[in-house]
Design a protein around this motif. Structure first.
Motif, PDB file in Angstrom:
ATOM      1  N   PRO A 100       1.023  -1.227  -0.085  1.00  0.00           N
ATOM      2  CA  PRO A 100      -0.086   0.066   0.109  1.00  0.00           C
ATOM      3  C   PRO A 100       0.902   1.305   0.021  1.00  0.00           C
ATOM      4  O   PRO A 100       0.345   2.219  -0.563  1.00  0.00           O
ATOM      5  N   ILE A 101       1.909   1.269   0.535  1.00  0.00           N
ATOM      6  CA  ILE A 101       2.907   2.535   0.638  1.00  0.00           C
ATOM      7  C   ILE A 101       3.438   2.796  -0.824  1.00  0.00           C
ATOM      8  O   ILE A 101       3.406   3.969  -1.326  1.00  0.00           O
ATOM      9  N   ILE A 102       3.650   1.580  -1.465  1.00  0.00           N
ATOM     10  CA  ILE A 102       4.315   1.596  -2.913  1.00  0.00           C
ATOM     11  C   ILE A 102       3.093   2.071  -3.825  1.00  0.00           C
ATOM     12  O   ILE A 102       3.573   2.692  -4.738  1.00  0.00           O
ATOM     13  N   PHE A 103       2.044   1.835  -3.533  1.00  0.00           N
ATOM     14  CA  PHE A 103       0.798   2.247  -4.068  1.00  0.00           C
ATOM     15  C   PHE A 103       0.615   3.813  -4.161  1.00  0.00           C
ATOM     16  O   PHE A 103       0.582   4.355  -5.226  1.00  0.00           O
ATOM     17  N   LEU A 104       0.805   4.474  -3.017  1.00  0.00           N
ATOM     18  CA  LEU A 104       0.764   5.575  -2.536  1.00  0.00           C
ATOM     19  C   LEU A 104       1.964   6.399  -3.507  1.00  0.00           C
ATOM     20  O   LEU A 104       1.735   7.536  -4.106  1.00  0.00           O
ATOM     21  N   LEU A 105       2.916   5.850  -3.564  1.00  0.00           N
ATOM     22  CA  LEU A 105       4.258   6.500  -4.252  1.00  0.00           C
ATOM     23  C   LEU A 105       4.143   6.326  -5.793  1.00  0.00           C
ATOM     24  O   LEU A 105       4.500   7.446  -6.560  1.00  0.00           O
ATOM     25  N   LEU A 106       3.402   5.483  -6.351  1.00  0.00           N
ATOM     26  CA  LEU A 106       3.382   5.073  -7.723  1.00  0.00           C
ATOM     27  C   LEU A 106       2.458   5.468  -8.521  1.00  0.00           C
ATOM     28  O   LEU A 106       2.331   5.979  -9.664  1.00  0.00           O
ATOM     29  N   ASP A 107       1.050   5.310  -7.780  1.00  0.00           N
ATOM     30  CA  ASP A 107      -0.203   5.402  -8.488  1.00  0.00           C
ATOM     31  C   ASP A 107      -0.828   6.529  -8.247  1.00  0.00           C
ATOM     32  O   ASP A 107      -1.355   6.904  -7.260  1.00  0.00           O
ATOM     33  N   LYS A 108      -0.885   7.651  -9.119  1.00  0.00           N
ATOM     34  CA  LYS A 108      -1.409   9.019  -9.027  1.00  0.00           C
ATOM     35  C   LYS A 108      -2.932   8.857  -8.533  1.00  0.00           C
ATOM     36  O   LYS A 108      -3.422   9.626  -7.717  1.00  0.00           O
ATOM     37  N   THR A 109      -3.705   8.100  -9.545  1.00  0.00           N
ATOM     38  CA  THR A 109      -5.074   8.059  -9.176  1.00  0.00           C
ATOM     39  C   THR A 109      -5.330   7.558  -7.764  1.00  0.00           C
ATOM     40  O   THR A 109      -6.081   7.854  -6.818  1.00  0.00           O
ATOM     41  N   PHE A 110      -4.660   6.391  -7.285  1.00  0.00           N
ATOM     42  CA  PHE A 110      -4.792   5.999  -6.025  1.00  0.00           C
ATOM     43  C   PHE A 110      -4.313   6.744  -5.045  1.00  0.00           C
ATOM     44  O   PHE A 110      -5.156   7.066  -3.913  1.00  0.00           O
ATOM     45  N   LYS A 111      -3.332   7.655  -5.036  1.00  0.00           N
ATOM     46  CA  LYS A 111      -2.814   8.763  -4.291  1.00  0.00           C
ATOM     47  C   LYS A 111      -3.965   9.802  -4.005  1.00  0.00           C
ATOM     48  O   LYS A 111      -4.091  10.187  -2.927  1.00  0.00           O
TER      49      LYS A 111
END
Length: 336
Positions: free
Chosen positions: A306-317
């Motif tokens: 989930p931390i990686i998703f926040l860093l990489l996916d703009k839509t998710f962030k």
């Protein structure tokens, strides 16, 4: 009492620290991945192939995290349980099956994400005049499929089916046949930690698979870097720099995750199978402790995604940020 039952003894780290680490990773992983799955399934309108891959990756992560308490209990209580007791069989079977299936599924999906991100770049350049005919065919027609949502869904379902079909019989054989033949008295024993010939061969094949997944990501990354150097000499590259940097960051992060979490495990596993031969109980106990620590490191990746998703996916962030912003504004809104 069997010699093998007393030959190996779990260290204080294995019997106390590892269970605590597994429980902590379980709590963090279940919370983070549950939030991630909720966002992917309910808050993102247009789902790209990447979001589909990530949703299946989160499912695999949730399964790994759900298996962590079984593994933690085994390390904490295994030295006190009888070898053929119900709790020993249940904890070992469920923990081993869920952990291995989910880890291999997540590895495959990470590889497909790397290919998909690379295909995103190549989609932008397959129509350029400088692109060769081979590149147009390969990147324009083959890699393009990894970016198609329908193909991504079918591929992920196929991955689950294949991994379950391969690993489940091995785990059943290990739990029903190999374990049943053992003459141990305690649940934590040499037979349980090493397995017999079939499960050791399966372990080496799995380690080879981890190396293959790492090779896929590594090839995608360095092919991207090579392609980027070539097109830097062309015009209008500055307009695409943001796209290039985004893809490069995605591939680099996936590569780092595999290096940190999976590479030590995949390097040590063959060494472990070679060095565990012999009757030196103290050395064998040390080797098993190292194996279990590296296995924990490999499974820890599921809790940090989930931390990686926040860093990489703009839509998710953006979605997560909006959720917390709305939640905070609701709490601080004055009542009139």
């Amino acid at each position: 009492m069997s010699h093998n039952s007393t030959c190996i003894q779990p260290s204080m780290f294995s019997s106390v620290a590892l269970p605590i680490i597994y429980i902590f990773l379980c709590i963090v992983g279940l919370l983070g991945n549950s939030l991630s799955q909720w966002v992917f399934l309910t808050k993102i309108g247009k789902r790209t192939s990447t979001h589909i891959y990530l949703a299946h990756l989160v499912t695999a992560n949730l399964l790994v995290c759900s298996a962590m308490p079984f593994t933690g209990i085994y390390f904490h209580k295994g030295i006190h349980w009888e070898y053929k007791s119900a709790q020993c069989k249940v904890v070992n079977f469920l923990g081993t099956l869920t952990m291995h299936v989910s880890m291999f599924v997540s590895l495959l999906i990470l590889s497909w994400i790397a290919i998909s991100r690379y295909a995103t770049l190549m989609k932008k350049d397959s129509t350029e005049e400088t692109t060769s005919y081979y590149e147009k065919i390969f990147y324009g027609h083959l890699l393009k499929k990894f970016r198609q949502p329908n193909f991504a869904r079918k591929l992920c379902i196929y991955i689950w089916g294949v991994v379950l079909g391969i690993i489940t019989p091995v785990i059943i054989y290990y739990s029903v046949v190999e374990v049943a033949k053992g003459e141990e008295n305690l649940c934590y024993n040499r037979q349980m930690e090493l397995g017999a010939m079939i499960s050791q061969i399966a372990g080496l094949i799995g380690t080879t698979f981890i190396g293959f997944s790492f090779l896929v990501v590594l090839t995608s990354y360095y092919s991207f870097v090579s392609h980027l150097r070539k097109i830097r000499t062309c015009t209008l590259v500055m307009e695409k720099d943001l796209i290039y940097n985004s893809v490069k960051k995605h591939l680099l992060v996936i590569q780092i995750v595999l290096i940190v979490c999976f590479l030590p495990y995949s390097i040590f596993k063959p060494i472990f199978y070679v060095l565990h031969q012999g009757e030196d109980c103290q050395r064998l106990s040390y080797l098993i402790d190292i194996k279990n620590i590296l296995t924990c490191l490999a499974s820890a990746r599921s809790s940090t995604d989930p931390i990686i998703f926040l860093l990489l996916d703009k839509t998710f962030k953006k979605t997560v940020h909006n959720l917390f912003t709305k939640s905070n504004s609701t709490h601080i809104q004055p009542h009139g």
